[in-house]
Motif scaffolding. Sequence first.
Motif: not given
Length: 138
Positions: A3-15, A46-54
């Motif tokens: 039931e825990a919420p999950a955070t999904v990072l989506v990376y692409s240079s194209r919106p 942005e991906v590296v910074d976000t992942v580093d932030g946990g």
Amino acid sequence: MIEAPATVLVYSSRPEVRAAVRTAVGRRPAVDVGPVTYVECATGAEVVDTVDGGGVDLCILDGEAQPTGGMALARQLKVEVSDCPALCLLIARQPDRWLAHWSLADATLPFPIDPLTAPAVVADLLRDRVGQRPAVRR
């Protein structure tokens, strides 16, 4: 039942690729997987910074992103981040699966993304990741 919420990072240079992933996977990829919150990144930095932030459970990375491709980024994260989130690569050509393997990605999804298979792949990765979280003590 997870039931825990999950955070999904989506990376692409194209919106439009990021939107296609969000649409195909949805807010709840399976009944036993908690609600998904998306974080979008348009650059590798942005991906590296976000992942580093946990707090990221899964990264879906576009293998065709420019100038930093998702495959190189996946390998960098796996090598440099001690508690690396699960990694899924979007690949445009099936022959690129060997590159995804080299990148140490946990899974691949073909692009254009299939809304019938994408939620199942994401749910499996989130089940594994959320199941590995340490218990919260109160």
